[in-house]
Write an enzyme that holds these catalytic residues in place. Structure first.
Site, PDB file in Angstrom:
ATOM      1  N   GLU A 171       0.786  -1.235   0.000  1.00 24.96           N
ATOM      2  CA  GLU A 171       0.000   0.000   0.000  1.00 24.96           C
ATOM      3  C   GLU A 171       0.819   1.287   0.000  1.00 24.96           C
ATOM      4  OE1 GLU A 171      -2.883  -0.234   3.171  1.00 24.96           O
ATOM      5  OE2 GLU A 171      -3.950  -1.887   2.234  1.00 24.96           O
ATOM      6  N   GLU A 351      -5.603  -8.735   0.807  1.00 27.25           N
ATOM      7  CA  GLU A 351      -6.209  -8.419   2.108  1.00 27.25           C
ATOM      8  C   GLU A 351      -7.688  -8.155   1.896  1.00 27.25           C
ATOM      9  OE1 GLU A 351      -4.578  -5.199   4.495  1.00 27.25           O
ATOM     10  OE2 GLU A 351      -2.540  -5.895   4.090  1.00 27.25           O
TER      11      GLU A 351
END
Ligand code: FCB
Length: 441
Positions: A171, A351
């Site tokens: 991220e 995720e």
């Protein structure tokens, strides 16, 4: 809303079913065996930054309890585990000597997973940058790219043949924007130009690390993980529509265009003006290495509004303890869009999960909302596959309750409940459901 129920046998035979964690969120042992401080150690020590004033000193004590945690992973019945390495544990200052004790920890963890036949999916940077690199500007200083490449190459040399994938960064948007622009995550800086330089160095170091790791002759799949969601305008008002397009540029296209097309989107660069990243010749080509996989972390969708912020309760959908709307079809939509616009070679959900307030009653944690969340997002992943998107993996976030960054220990994302007083682990009902699903029942 997808209401269909799917079973494991409706997915491809070689589909990766996993759970995910990250080093800082579970390991604890913040200064054991020569580990150096990370930016999250420093950030936690800064008053007012973490909701419950907690830190990662103990966390889930995974550093010593890892055998029990590997047992939990095996009991769940997953065939893959996504975890991260703490850079300051293996190289305390990020640029000097290696810490053999740190490497020994990951060596034994990997060995235990090998013995159980569970695939190892390793992330190099899940946010815990060595503090001494932050003292030199962190991700905003171009020198970090060389340091990261050296770290990545050393890890790949030692472990590359024993893991099933290597992800460079988890991220980059969160690292750069929440860490360097909004300042709500480590290192707590508030500067748009530093944030954009951080974006650039994260993407550049990704490309440099891939080149260097592949130079070792490894066939291990390599890629990156992005946090992405579909973004809708809050209304038909042209101002909202324009805002949604720009936000999509800032959150999705900036990263995807750079990684898959070797360009930064012009509308975003124009919007950033003097805050736009400073490039050197060849950077864009370096960033656009071919990726063996793209990992997508999906939690919710987003709305853009030019006026009042979007009211998350207005759709009537459930909202998690993080205040995030539950919207499984956003995952289907996102996977389809990425496939159409960018054709990534491998597309993995790295995720997905939800925080809800859990209660332990007579040794049991009944968490129907989390169970439904996971079940419906697995179904949404299946919808994407049925629409022709070759999704290859689903990792639930998270194996167990852990340190949820600026929210501290108050937000529980685990399939496994952790009592932070005693460190006792208990399967929540969502974990029991996942276990059954994975067993094909
Ligand atoms: C993601 C992070 C992960 C976890 C979840 C809830 O942004 O990658 O570490 O905190 O959110």
């Amino acid at each position: 809303m997808t209401t269909k129920t799917v079973s494991r046998d409706q997915f491809p035979k070689d589909f990766k079913w996993g759970v995910a964690t990250s080093s800082f969120q579970i390991e604890g042992a913040h200064d054991s065996d020569g580990k150096g401080p990370s930016i999250w150690d420093t950030f936690c020590a800064t008053e007012g930054k973490i909701a419950d004033a907690s830190n990662g000193h103990v966390a889930c004590e995974h550093y010593t309890r890892w055998p029990e945690d590997v047992d939990l992973i095996a009991r769940l019945g997953v065939n893959a585990y996504r975890f991260s390495m703490s850079w300051p544990r293996v190289q305390p200052d990020g640029q000097g000597a290696w810490n053999e004790a740190g490497f020994a920890f990951y060596d034994q963890l990997i060995t235990a997973l090998e013995e159980r036949g569970i695939e190892r999916h390793l992330t190099l940077n899940h946010w815990d940058l060595p503090q001494s690199l932050q003292d030199q500007g962190g991700w905003a200083n171009r020198d970090v790219c060389g340091h990261f490449t050296r770290y990545a190459t050393e890890v790949a040399r030692r472990f590359g043949h024993r893991v099933h994938s290597i992800c460079t960064h988890n991220e980059p948007w969160v690292i750069a924007i929440l860490g360097y622009e909004q300042g709500i995550f480590a290192p707590g800086i508030q500067s748009r130009s530093q944030a954009m330089q951080a974006v650039h160095h994260l993407l550049l170091s990704h490309g440099m690390a891939l080149q260097a790791m592949r130079g070792l002759g490894l066939a291990t799949p390599m890629g990156i993980v992005l946090n992405l969601s579909p973004i809708y305008p809050a209304s038909d008002d042209p101002k909202d529509v324009a805002k949604a397009k720009l936000d999509d540029g800032l959150i999705l296209r900036l990263y995807m265009d750079a990684l898959y097309k070797g360009v930064y989107p012009q509308d975003v660069i124009d919007h950033l003006g003097s805050d736009a990243p400073q490039l050197q010749a060849g950077d864009l080509a370096t960033m656009a290495q071919s990726n063996d996989f793209l990992g997508v972390n999906y939690y919710t969708r987003n709305f853009s509004s030019s006026g009042n912020p979007w009211d998350v309760t207005s759709t009537g959908n459930a909202v998690t303890d993080m205040g995030w709307e539950v919207y499984p079809q956003g995952l289907t939509e996102l996977l389809c869009r990425l496939h159409t616009d960018y054709h990534p070679q491998g597309l993995w959900v790295t995720e997905n999960g939800a925080a809800f307030k859990d209660q332990m009653v007579n040794g049991e944690v009944n968490d129907p909302q989390r169970l439904a969340y996971i079940r419906d997002h697995i179904a949404a992943t299946h919808d994407a596959i049925q629409q022709g998107v070759p999704v290859g993996a689903y990792f639930a976030w998270s194996l167990m309750d852990n340190f949820e960054w600026a929210s501290g220990y108050a937000k529980r994302f685990g399939l496994v409940h952790v009592d932070f007083e005693t460190q006792k682990r208990t399967f929540k009902n969502s974990a029991l459901w996942y276990q059954k699903f994975l067993a094909g029942k």
